[in-house]
Design a protein around this motif. Structure first.
Motif, PDB file in Angstrom:
ATOM      1  N   UNK A  36     -27.974 -25.137 -13.560  1.00  0.00           N
ATOM      2  CA  UNK A  36     -28.988 -26.186 -13.612  1.00  0.00           C
ATOM      3  C   UNK A  36     -28.317 -27.554 -13.628  1.00  0.00           C
ATOM      4  N   UNK A  37     -29.058 -28.562 -13.202  1.00  0.00           N
ATOM      5  CA  UNK A  37     -28.526 -29.928 -13.224  1.00  0.00           C
ATOM      6  C   UNK A  37     -28.176 -30.351 -14.646  1.00  0.00           C
ATOM      7  N   UNK A  38     -28.962 -29.901 -15.612  1.00  0.00           N
ATOM      8  CA  UNK A  38     -28.703 -30.264 -17.008  1.00  0.00           C
ATOM      9  C   UNK A  38     -27.408 -29.641 -17.512  1.00  0.00           C
ATOM     10  N   UNK A  39     -27.199 -28.359 -17.234  1.00  0.00           N
ATOM     11  CA  UNK A  39     -25.971 -27.688 -17.666  1.00  0.00           C
ATOM     12  C   UNK A  39     -24.751 -28.302 -16.993  1.00  0.00           C
ATOM     13  N   UNK A  40     -24.890 -28.605 -15.717  1.00  0.00           N
ATOM     14  CA  UNK A  40     -23.791 -29.197 -14.979  1.00  0.00           C
ATOM     15  C   UNK A  40     -23.456 -30.580 -15.505  1.00  0.00           C
ATOM     16  N   UNK A  41     -24.467 -31.366 -15.863  1.00  0.00           N
ATOM     17  CA  UNK A  41     -24.221 -32.704 -16.396  1.00  0.00           C
ATOM     18  C   UNK A  41     -23.440 -32.643 -17.705  1.00  0.00           C
ATOM     19  N   UNK A  42     -23.761 -31.674 -18.539  1.00  0.00           N
ATOM     20  CA  UNK A  42     -23.007 -31.511 -19.787  1.00  0.00           C
ATOM     21  C   UNK A  42     -21.558 -31.144 -19.501  1.00  0.00           C
ATOM     22  N   UNK A  43     -21.348 -30.230 -18.562  1.00  0.00           N
ATOM     23  CA  UNK A  43     -19.984 -29.852 -18.203  1.00  0.00           C
ATOM     24  C   UNK A  43     -19.218 -31.027 -17.613  1.00  0.00           C
ATOM     25  N   UNK A  44     -19.878 -31.825 -16.797  1.00  0.00           N
ATOM     26  CA  UNK A  44     -19.223 -32.983 -16.196  1.00  0.00           C
ATOM     27  C   UNK A  44     -18.777 -33.974 -17.264  1.00  0.00           C
ATOM     28  N   UNK A  45     -19.612 -34.150 -18.281  1.00  0.00           N
ATOM     29  CA  UNK A  45     -19.292 -35.090 -19.350  1.00  0.00           C
ATOM     30  C   UNK A  45     -18.176 -34.593 -20.256  1.00  0.00           C
ATOM     31  N   UNK A  46     -18.044 -33.274 -20.379  1.00  0.00           N
ATOM     32  CA  UNK A  46     -17.058 -32.700 -21.310  1.00  0.00           C
ATOM     33  C   UNK A  46     -15.849 -32.113 -20.596  1.00  0.00           C
ATOM     34  N   UNK A  47     -15.746 -32.281 -19.288  1.00  0.00           N
ATOM     35  CA  UNK A  47     -14.643 -31.688 -18.533  1.00  0.00           C
ATOM     36  C   UNK A  47     -13.302 -32.172 -19.059  1.00  0.00           C
ATOM     37  N   UNK A  48     -12.313 -31.288 -18.984  1.00  0.00           N
ATOM     38  CA  UNK A  48     -10.948 -31.656 -19.348  1.00  0.00           C
ATOM     39  C   UNK A  48     -10.151 -31.903 -18.072  1.00  0.00           C
ATOM     40  N   UNK A  49      -9.354 -32.960 -18.050  1.00  0.00           N
ATOM     41  CA  UNK A  49      -8.602 -33.295 -16.845  1.00  0.00           C
ATOM     42  C   UNK A  49      -7.349 -32.441 -16.711  1.00  0.00           C
ATOM     43  N   UNK A  50      -6.844 -32.406 -15.503  1.00  0.00           N
ATOM     44  CA  UNK A  50      -5.564 -31.774 -15.210  1.00  0.00           C
ATOM     45  C   UNK A  50      -4.641 -32.845 -14.640  1.00  0.00           C
ATOM     46  N   UNK A  51      -3.351 -32.676 -14.825  1.00  0.00           N
ATOM     47  CA  UNK A  51      -2.439 -33.632 -14.206  1.00  0.00           C
ATOM     48  C   UNK A  51      -2.430 -33.426 -12.695  1.00  0.00           C
ATOM     49  N   UNK A  52      -2.324 -34.517 -11.986  1.00  0.00           N
ATOM     50  CA  UNK A  52      -2.250 -34.442 -10.533  1.00  0.00           C
ATOM     51  C   UNK A  52      -1.057 -33.608 -10.100  1.00  0.00           C
ATOM     52  N   UNK A  53       0.043 -33.745 -10.839  1.00  0.00           N
ATOM     53  CA  UNK A  53       1.263 -33.013 -10.491  1.00  0.00           C
ATOM     54  C   UNK A  53       1.081 -31.514 -10.607  1.00  0.00           C
ATOM     55  N   UNK A  54       0.236 -31.057 -11.537  1.00  0.00           N
ATOM     56  CA  UNK A  54       0.048 -29.614 -11.725  1.00  0.00           C
ATOM     57  C   UNK A  54      -0.536 -28.969 -10.486  1.00  0.00           C
ATOM     58  N   UNK A  55      -1.389 -29.686  -9.775  1.00  0.00           N
ATOM     59  CA  UNK A  55      -2.046 -29.109  -8.605  1.00  0.00           C
ATOM     60  C   UNK A  55      -1.099 -28.946  -7.420  1.00  0.00           C
ATOM     61  N   UNK A  56      -0.007 -29.691  -7.421  1.00  0.00           N
ATOM     62  CA  UNK A  56       0.972 -29.583  -6.329  1.00  0.00           C
ATOM     63  C   UNK A  56       2.281 -28.933  -6.777  1.00  0.00           C
ATOM     64  N   UNK A  57       2.350 -28.473  -8.023  1.00  0.00           N
ATOM     65  CA  UNK A  57       3.566 -27.843  -8.538  1.00  0.00           C
ATOM     66  C   UNK A  57       3.753 -26.449  -7.928  1.00  0.00           C
ATOM     67  N   UNK A  58       4.919 -26.157  -7.359  1.00  0.00           N
ATOM     68  CA  UNK A  58       5.145 -24.820  -6.793  1.00  0.00           C
ATOM     69  C   UNK A  58       5.151 -23.744  -7.876  1.00  0.00           C
TER      70      UNK A  58
END
Length: 243
Positions: free
Chosen positions: A153-175
């Motif tokens: 639901x849009x409501x559940x997604x909005x809560x997740x968007x507000x509470x999301x935890x970030x990842x480092x940019x480097x982690x996504x490209x780390x071999x």
């Protein structure tokens, strides 16, 4: 009265759940409730999201503290982390990739998500420079629902968007490391047909090269298939635990 050894022998495997980027351990709540209802010991681990090798080292320390058999379950980037756990890290018997990265040696998350075309994550990311250097990335809140969790639901997604935890940019490209845990252990894969972070075709390639025991593509499901379809994910975990 049965001995402690007998009790341990009768116990089900512990299930360790590893969340990915742009979420937290609460994203496993539906699966946790179902597993606890079936008497599985469960840990929903708080993934640091700082880097593949560093996060795998932290997970390894946890696994070595758990007695008895263990089933690892990784969502998204969490799959990359569990792929980099050494084979002697506890008594791990099976791996469940829930829309997760089963990286090949030397492959990054960014590369694996591009095994086929169709992923749209990059266009939705917003960056935050870190004081010590490096960059954190988030999904823009106004893009989160369509990109990450369209079958919630849009409501559940909005809560997740507000509470999301970030990842480092480097982690996504780390071999990934020189070996992959799925090369040594049986694996199961479940993912959504409409995953916009990691296209379904990329999941299928990763499942094929891992020689997966079972592969389930959930019709209409998004990247957060563990939230929108907890029963199907729990059934997959139970299958892995029962092997």
């Amino acid at each position: 009265m049965p001995s402690s050894m007998t009790r341990r022998a009768c116990m089900k495997p512990s299930v360790v759940l590893i969340h990915g980027a742009f979420a937290d351990s609460a994203s496993w709540d539906g699966v946790v409730a179902a597993l606890l209802g079936q008497d599985y010991p469960v840990i929903a681990w708080a993934n640091p999201l700082r880097g593949v090798a560093a996060d795998a080292e932290q997970l390894t320390a946890l696994l070595r503290s758990i007695p008895g058999k263990i089933v690892l379950v990784g969502h998204s980037y969490g799959g990359a982390v569990m792929t980099n756990v050494p084979v002697d890290a506890g008594e791990v018997t099976g791996l469940v990739f829930v829309a997760g990265f089963a990286l090949a040696p030397g492959e990054s998350c960014a590369e694996a998500s591009s095994l086929v075309s169709g992923g749209t994550l990059g266009d939705t990311l917003r960056t935050v420079p870190l004081p010590g250097g490096g960059t954190d990335v988030y999904i823009a809140q106004d893009r989160y629902h369509a990109q990450f969790a369209a079958d919630l639901s849009a409501e559940a997604s909005a809560t997740m968007a507000a509470t999301q935890r970030p990842i480092t940019e480097a982690a996504l490209s780390e071999p990934s490391g020189s070996t992959a845990l799925w090369q040594a252990l049986p694996s199961w894969f479940i993912f959504g047909e409409l995953d916009h972070n990691i296209p379904a075709g990329a999941h299928q390639i990763m499942a094929d090269r891992a020689k997966a025991q079972k592969v389930v593509e959930v019709a209409g499901a998004s990247h957060v298939v563990g939230i929108s379809h907890p029963d199907e994910v729990t059934a997959m975990i139970a299958a892995a635990a029962g092997l």
